[in-house]
Enzyme design. Structure first.
Site, PDB file in Angstrom:
ATOM      1  N   HIS A   1       0.970  -1.033   0.049  1.00  0.00           N
ATOM      2  CA  HIS A   1      -0.075   0.126   0.088  1.00  0.00           C
ATOM      3  C   HIS A   1       0.957   1.473   0.190  1.00  0.00           C
ATOM      4  O   HIS A   1       0.486   2.346  -0.388  1.00  0.00           O
ATOM      5  CB  HIS A   1      -1.026   0.051   1.261  1.00  0.00           C
TER       6      HIS A   1
ATOM      7  N   ASP B   1      -0.064  -7.653   1.646  1.00  0.00           N
ATOM      8  CA  ASP B   1       0.381  -6.442   1.721  1.00  0.00           C
ATOM      9  C   ASP B   1       2.076  -6.510   1.583  1.00  0.00           C
ATOM     10  O   ASP B   1       2.889  -6.025   2.449  1.00  0.00           O
ATOM     11  CB  ASP B   1       0.119  -5.648   2.835  1.00  0.00           C
TER      12      ASP B   1
ATOM     13  N   SER C   1       4.786   2.528   7.692  1.00  0.00           N
ATOM     14  CA  SER C   1       4.428   1.378   6.941  1.00  0.00           C
ATOM     15  C   SER C   1       5.411   0.831   5.862  1.00  0.00           C
ATOM     16  O   SER C   1       6.397   1.831   5.434  1.00  0.00           O
ATOM     17  CB  SER C   1       3.239   1.657   6.049  1.00  0.00           C
TER      18      SER C   1
END
Length: 691
Positions: free
Chosen positions: A478, A537, A637
């Site tokens: 993402h 992910d 992230s």
């Protein structure tokens, strides 16, 4: 044995020979020399003569080492006598004059000087100099005449006994024993004077030549006596020269084997002796026979069917030895055998050489980290060995370091591997180790080199990535979804994000990396606005060029297959994301890290709700972790969760998780969800291999 012969002396007229002679005496002789007197005198003898001085009077001031007044005599520049004081005539004749002689054709020099201190006047000196013929035959051991020496005024010459002649050097007496016997198909050859002792200084050569389809066969008599040293070395020697080379030398008391097949139609029998000895020599009888082909067609091969010799028209198959191949007209063929036929001239046709297989220089890219040890001049033929090494300390060699050139022309390791070894990046071994405390949410700042695999992504979304080798990084999908493949910029080798600003990049140690390709996992669902599922992910980033590894930029190890996760196991997370400051959440300028533990699956399944009051999806491709007051946060992230917990002596470290999602940091639940990297090992390796 050299003899000296006396010749009648010829009376030479004054015009034919003018002898060098005269007097040399001190200044003022015989009335006496004055203080500070001096004299320098020099003469040279003609060729073949010597020059001598015979002093008849000597009366100089006497002193220690003749330091006051003195006569010094030199021969060719070398001092031969220092004289002072008073000497009687008899003493001069017996003790002084015999040494005042030059070398043949040499020069004598004389110097005289006096000082100021004479208490009485001395008469000085007088001598007679003359040149004399030098008798080379009697006095010169280097005249080199091997038999007779004849002296004449100014020189000498050599002569020989009956049956000998003077060699080109004009000193050596030898015998005329060179003979061309071409065309004869049988005959006899022996050493000079056989069966008597052979002559000294012999240089004999007998040439035999017959039709090309014939070969010469030699039969030696049983009596063979050629001088040999006690240690077996040939002093005198017999040699047999053919078109293939020289056979011998032969000496001692054992003759060459009979019959002696030369396998040649053109042969030279060469015999040499020195200037001494009384040995008898040799005798042989030569005949001819048809030529045959030798069993060895070419070196490093075998012929089938096997025979000791082959006759005209017979055909064999030649097989090169293991590791050798047929060379046809300068080209090394893939085949190791060929057929050939024996001709009546005793040669095989065709005849090719068997040469060692050449593996050539190993195929190593120019910019490769892999390198040959001693690569300037590697040996690449059959059974030669080469050794590999990595040019950087941040790589290790995967596979054997030594390869051998095998019989197929391939480089082969000790394990039979023909693929070249690889230089694999050293992973998960930082040079600097962090302490065991700290947190990302206002946690401890990382020092340079403590977490060298962490990369910063600033745009279009701030996040992290982990370097896994010198061309690839891994991040959360993402973070890079909907990003143009070649537009991504990553920063590494630093812990201070301010260094990534354009104004600081050139003056800092930051490493700027551009992307070449972004590969998002095919099962990751992109483009969802209100996402509840972060399954799969994970994404790979191929860098545009190989990065230079160093203490501040090193890859993290991928986890081992089926290594699993243990509940409450402690790991380390890192990132440039949000942290607490004055009770507010702000983006960290410094790289932060914290040590957290793996939560039980039951706690992970209790997922938080979204703003739309929907539960987030938890799958087996995830795990969750955290600790009291410690958690990853927004904009972390793509960063890493590594095991074991970063601490000195526990390396190597493995990338077990990628920061993926979690509840808002301000909720202070301290529970983050991570992509389980172990589940994607096959996909990662396949994508790297294909790209």
């Amino acid at each position: 044995m050299m003899l000296r012969l006396s010749l009648p002396l010829l009376l030479l007229s004054h015009s034919a020979y003018s002898m060098l002679l005269g007097w040399v005496e001190s200044p003022g002789y015989p009335t006496g020399y004055l203080p500070y007197s001096s004299l320098n005198w020099s003469r040279c003898a003609p060729k073949g003569h010597t020059l001598s001085i015979r002093l008849i009077h000597l009366d100089l001031e006497d002193s220690q080492d003749c330091e006051n007044d003195a006569v010094k005599v030199y021969s060719d520049g070398n001092l031969i006598s220092v004289l002072c004081g008073k000497r009687e005539f008899e003493e001069l004749q017996s003790a002084v004059n015999p040494s005042l002689v030059s070398s043949p054709g040499g020069c004598l020099s004389l110097s005289f000087y006096s000082d100021y201190s004479n208490t009485r006047r001395h008469t000085g000196f007088r001598g007679f100099y003359s040149s004399q013929d030098y008798d080379e035959c009697e006095s010169d051991p280097d005249n080199r005449c091997t038999q007779f020496c004849h002296n004449f005024i100014g020189g000498y010459y050599c002569s020989c006994r009956h049956g000998y002649h003077l060699d080109k050097d004009k000193h050596t007496c030898t015998v005329g024993c060179t003979e061309d016997l071409s065309g004869l198909k049988k005959g006899d050859i022996s050493s000079p004077s056989w069966p008597a002792s052979y002559a000294e200084n012999a240089k004999c050569q007998h040439t035999l030549s017959v039709e090309p389809h014939l070969q010469l066969e030699l039969h030696f008599s049983d009596v063979f006596d050629v001088e040999q040293s006690p240690d077996g070395q040939c002093i005198d020697a017999l040699r047999i020269v053919t078109h293939t080379g020289t056979l011998g030398p032969f000496c001692g008391n054992t003759p060459p084997p009979s019959p002696f097949l030369t396998h040649s139609h053109h042969v030279q029998i060469r015999f040499t002796s020195d200037g001494f000895g009384t040995n008898k020599g040799f005798s042989l009888h030569f005949v001819t026979r048809d030529k045959v082909c030798l069993a060895e067609v070419t070196p490093h091969s075998t012929a089938a069917p096997r025979k000791s010799e082959y006759h005209q028209g017979q055909t064999v198959t030649v097989t090169c030895d293991v590791g050798y191949a047929v060379n046809t007209q300068g080209t090394l063929a893939l085949s190791s055998e060929y057929e050939t036929t024996c001709l009546n001239t005793g040669v095989w046709s065709p005849s090719y050489s068997c040469e060692p297989v050449n593996c050539g220089f190993p195929d190593i890219p120019v910019d490769s980290i892999l390198q040959l040890v001693d690569s300037d001049n590697p040996q690449t033929l059959y059974e030669d060995q080469i050794e590999f090494q990595c040019t950087s300390e941040y790589y290790i060699l995967e596979g054997d370091d030594t390869y051998t050139c095998n019989a197929k022309g391939e480089w082969e390791s000790g394990d039979g591997e023909t693929k070249m070894p690889k230089c694999i990046e050293v992973c998960g071994r930082p040079k600097t180790h962090p302490a065991n405390t700290g947190r990302i949410l206002g946690g401890k700042d990382a020092k340079l080199g403590e977490i060298p695999w962490h990369l910063l992504i600033k745009e279009p979304r701030r996040g992290g990535a982990s370097l896994i080798n010198d061309r690839w990084a891994v991040t959360a999908a993402h973070v890079v979804e909907n990003v143009e493949e070649t537009s991504l910029v990553l920063y590494g080798g630093m812990v201070d994000a301010k260094q990534t600003r354009p104004a600081f990049i050139k003056s800092s140690d930051v490493v700027v990396m551009n992307s070449e390709k972004i590969i998002i996992h095919p099962l990751y669902t992109s483009g969802i606005k209100d996402r509840t599922n972060f399954d799969n992910d994970i994404a790979l980033i191929k860098l545009a060029s190989r990065v230079s590894l160093g203490p501040n930029l090193l890859p993290i190890c991928l986890p081992e297959a089926n290594s699993g996760l243990v509940e409450n196991e402690q790991g380390t997370i890192s990132g440039f994301g949000m942290t607490e400051k004055f009770d507010k959440m702000v983006t960290s300028v410094m790289l932060k890290y914290a040590h957290i533990g793996v939560y039980p699956v039951s706690r992970c399944r209790d997922t938080p709700r979204t703003k739309n009051n929907r539960h987030m999806v938890y799958t087996d491709n995830m795990f969750c972790a955290g600790a009291a007051g410690k958690d990853s946060c927004h904009k972390d992230s793509g960063g890493s969760f590594v095991l074991p917990m970063l601490a000195e002596g526990r390396e190597p470290y493995y990338l077990k998780g990628i920061v993926s999602w979690g509840p808002p940091c301000e909720d202070r639940q301290f529970k983050g969800y991570y992509t389980k990297v172990e589940n994607y090992l096959d996909w990662i390796k396949a994508e790297i291999a294909q790209n």
